[in-house]
Design an enzyme around this catalytic site. Structure first.
Site, PDB file in Angstrom:
ATOM      1  N   LYS A 161      -1.548   2.526   0.044  1.00 23.55           N
ATOM      2  CA  LYS A 161      -0.730   1.769  -0.918  1.00 23.55           C
ATOM      3  C   LYS A 161       0.459   2.608  -1.390  1.00 23.55           C
ATOM      4  O   LYS A 161       1.582   2.124  -1.487  1.00 23.55           O
ATOM      5  CB  LYS A 161      -1.586   1.328  -2.115  1.00 23.55           C
ATOM      6  CG  LYS A 161      -2.610   0.265  -1.727  1.00 23.55           C
ATOM      7  CD  LYS A 161      -3.561  -0.116  -2.839  1.00 23.55           C
ATOM      8  CE  LYS A 161      -4.570  -1.120  -2.285  1.00 23.55           C
ATOM      9  NZ  LYS A 161      -5.490  -1.668  -3.300  1.00 23.55           N
ATOM     10  N   GLN A 169      -8.412   0.381  -8.566  1.00 28.19           N
ATOM     11  CA  GLN A 169      -9.092   0.243  -7.274  1.00 28.19           C
ATOM     12  C   GLN A 169     -10.597   0.045  -7.485  1.00 28.19           C
ATOM     13  O   GLN A 169     -11.232   0.789  -8.218  1.00 28.19           O
ATOM     14  CB  GLN A 169      -8.822   1.501  -6.415  1.00 28.19           C
ATOM     15  CG  GLN A 169      -9.275   1.404  -4.975  1.00 28.19           C
ATOM     16  CD  GLN A 169      -8.445   0.436  -4.136  1.00 28.19           C
ATOM     17  OE1 GLN A 169      -7.307   0.094  -4.473  1.00 28.19           O
ATOM     18  NE2 GLN A 169      -9.003  -0.012  -3.027  1.00 28.19           N
ATOM     19  N   ASP A 213      -3.248  -7.599  -8.695  1.00 30.87           N
ATOM     20  CA  ASP A 213      -4.408  -7.989  -7.881  1.00 30.87           C
ATOM     21  C   ASP A 213      -4.753  -9.476  -8.070  1.00 30.87           C
ATOM     22  O   ASP A 213      -5.496 -10.040  -7.272  1.00 30.87           O
ATOM     23  CB  ASP A 213      -5.646  -7.180  -8.309  1.00 30.87           C
ATOM     24  CG  ASP A 213      -5.816  -5.883  -7.543  1.00 30.87           C
ATOM     25  OD1 ASP A 213      -5.447  -5.854  -6.351  1.00 30.87           O
ATOM     26  OD2 ASP A 213      -6.332  -4.914  -8.128  1.00 30.87           O
TER      27      ASP A 213
HETATM   28  N1  L34 Z   1      -8.431  -3.482  -7.169  1.00 31.52           N
HETATM   29  N2  L34 Z   1      -9.604  -3.006  -5.258  1.00 31.52           N
HETATM   30  C1  L34 Z   1      -8.542  -3.577  -5.848  1.00 31.52           C
HETATM   31  N3  L34 Z   1      -7.577  -4.244  -5.155  1.00 31.52           N
HETATM   32  C2  L34 Z   1      -7.673  -4.359  -3.808  1.00 31.52           C
HETATM   33  O1  L34 Z   1      -6.761  -5.063  -3.143  1.00 31.52           O
HETATM   34  C3  L34 Z   1      -8.741  -3.762  -3.149  1.00 31.52           C
HETATM   35  N4  L34 Z   1      -8.882  -3.777  -1.784  1.00 31.52           N
HETATM   36  C4  L34 Z   1     -10.223  -3.861  -1.214  1.00 31.52           C
HETATM   37  C5  L34 Z   1     -11.082  -2.773  -1.870  1.00 31.52           C
HETATM   38  N5  L34 Z   1     -10.830  -2.621  -3.285  1.00 31.52           N
HETATM   39  C6  L34 Z   1      -9.725  -3.099  -3.911  1.00 31.52           C
HETATM   40  C7  L34 Z   1      -8.085  -3.073  -0.938  1.00 31.52           C
HETATM   41  O2  L34 Z   1      -7.033  -2.570  -1.288  1.00 31.52           O
HETATM   42  C8  L34 Z   1      -9.959  -3.585   0.248  1.00 31.52           C
HETATM   43  N6  L34 Z   1      -8.624  -3.010   0.288  1.00 31.52           N
HETATM   44  C9  L34 Z   1      -8.040  -2.429   1.435  1.00 31.52           C
HETATM   45  C10 L34 Z   1      -6.748  -1.921   1.430  1.00 31.52           C
HETATM   46  C11 L34 Z   1      -6.205  -1.326   2.550  1.00 31.52           C
HETATM   47  C12 L34 Z   1      -6.935  -1.234   3.695  1.00 31.52           C
HETATM   48  C13 L34 Z   1      -8.221  -1.723   3.717  1.00 31.52           C
HETATM   49  C14 L34 Z   1      -8.756  -2.303   2.591  1.00 31.52           C
HETATM   50  C15 L34 Z   1      -6.349  -0.542   4.881  1.00 31.52           C
HETATM   51  O3  L34 Z   1      -5.357   0.140   4.767  1.00 31.52           O
HETATM   52  N7  L34 Z   1      -6.958  -0.679   6.061  1.00 31.52           N
HETATM   53  C16 L34 Z   1      -6.527  -0.067   7.296  1.00 31.52           C
HETATM   54  C17 L34 Z   1      -7.505   0.987   7.780  1.00 31.52           C
HETATM   55  C18 L34 Z   1      -7.829   2.005   6.782  1.00 31.52           C
HETATM   56  C19 L34 Z   1      -8.860   2.986   7.288  1.00 31.52           C
HETATM   57  O4  L34 Z   1      -8.589   3.684   8.269  1.00 31.52           O
HETATM   58  O5  L34 Z   1      -9.940   3.048   6.702  1.00 31.52           O
HETATM   59  C20 L34 Z   1      -6.468  -1.133   8.359  1.00 31.52           C
HETATM   60  O6  L34 Z   1      -5.749  -0.948   9.322  1.00 31.52           O
HETATM   61  O7  L34 Z   1      -7.176  -2.139   8.225  1.00 31.52           O
END
Ligand code: L34
Length: 258
Positions: free
Chosen positions: A31, A75, A98
């Site tokens: 983020k 988060q 959010d």
């Molecule tokens: N308050 N909590 C709050 N807001 C959110 O919007 C979230 N979420 C979920 C978990 N808790 C939260 C997220 O940000 C899930 N989430 C989230 C954000 C980013 C990614 C995955 C979940 C992400 O960047 N995923 C990458 C891979 C990351 C890795 O290597 O682990 C992807 O390519 O999917």
């Protein structure tokens, strides 16, 4: 962004992370990188796992009042001793990028909203940009969380989908999934949805982020078997996750203009 800044709007996002959850750390880092990439000012508040409820609420209160902060995100999940609902309720609805605050949840239900929750909004964006119209289609959401499943169903409904929500007590998950023209998996069970549960030509969106003991990152869909049946499918990683972050950026810019 340049045009916004010329008109005196300089979006600022505060991200709170409590404790040392490794997955949360990665997401928060992503983020922050996205903010840097597009020119949103971001402040990270990394608090120790022992932070008390009072300390956390005091920080939220400070950020609510901070004029150069337009978006506040705490988060999730929080360490067990902290009350997530109380923290969400404490964030000013105007800074709730959010869209988890009950005021924003209610607005979404009615269909007159300022923010959409990032993950469901990202899924809708993927669907739209792929040229898929959900109008009249059978949409099946697997999972009923407040963060993804429930708002996801509502957004598909707003776009005139016929929506079914499935969950752990659903009697015949396979039968329900096989009816789906659009299938959204958001249960948090690694590779629960296999190819035999997918209708030929369906659109499959995988919201799952599951880290296996062998460190592999997989979704809620078994990609290899599912891709044989699906007309379109999102991968994990590189699917919904980056869209979640993109929608957070969008909400932060929106918050700065409210
Ligand atoms: N308050 N909590 C709050 N807001 C959110 O919007 C979230 N979420 C979920 C978990 N808790 C939260 C997220 O940000 C899930 N989430 C989230 C954000 C980013 C990614 C995955 C979940 C992400 O960047 N995923 C990458 C891979 C990351 C890795 O290597 O682990 C992807 O390519 O999917």
């Amino acid at each position: 962004m340049e045009k916004l800044k010329e008109s005196g709007i300089n979006p600022g996002l505060a991200v709170i992370i409590v404790g040392e959850d490794p997955a949360s750390k990665i997401y928060v880092r992503n983020k922050k990188l996205a903010c840097e990439a597009i020119g949103i000012r971001s402040e990270e508040y990394a608090l120790p796992a022992e932070t008390t409820q009072e300390e956390l609420l005091a920080l939220v209160e400070t950020l609510n009042k901070k004029e150069d902060i337009h978006g506040i995100l705490c988060q999730l999940p929080l360490p067990k001793h902290l009350d997530e609902e109380a923290v969400i309720n404490a964030i000013s609805p105007k800074k709730d990028v959010d869209a988890f605050h009950p005021v924003n949840v209610g607005k979404i239900m009615i269909g007159n909203f300022d923010f959409l929750p990032c993950t469901p909004a990202g899924v809708m964006e993927l669907i739209k940009e792929s040229g898929i119209d959900v109008k009249g289609k059978e949409c099946v959401v697997v999972g009923r969380s407040n963060i993804v499943g429930k708002p996801m169903a509502m957004l598909l409904l707003h776009q005139h989908g016929t929506v079914t929500i499935c969950h752990s007590k659903t009697r015949d998950l396979k039968e329900a999934c096989l009816r789906a023209d659009v299938l959204v998996a958001a249960v948090g069970v690694p590779e629960l949805i296999t190819g035999d549960m997918i209708k030929e030509g369906a659109v499959v969106i995988d919201v799952g982020m599951n880290r296996l003991p062998d460190k592999r990152l997989v979704g809620d869909v078994h990609f290899e078997s599912a891709k044989e049946r699906a007309a379109a499918i999102t991968p994990v990683p590189g699917g919904v996750g980056p869209m979640t972050i993109a929608m957070l950026m969008k909400n932060t810019v929106k918050a700065a203009t409210l």
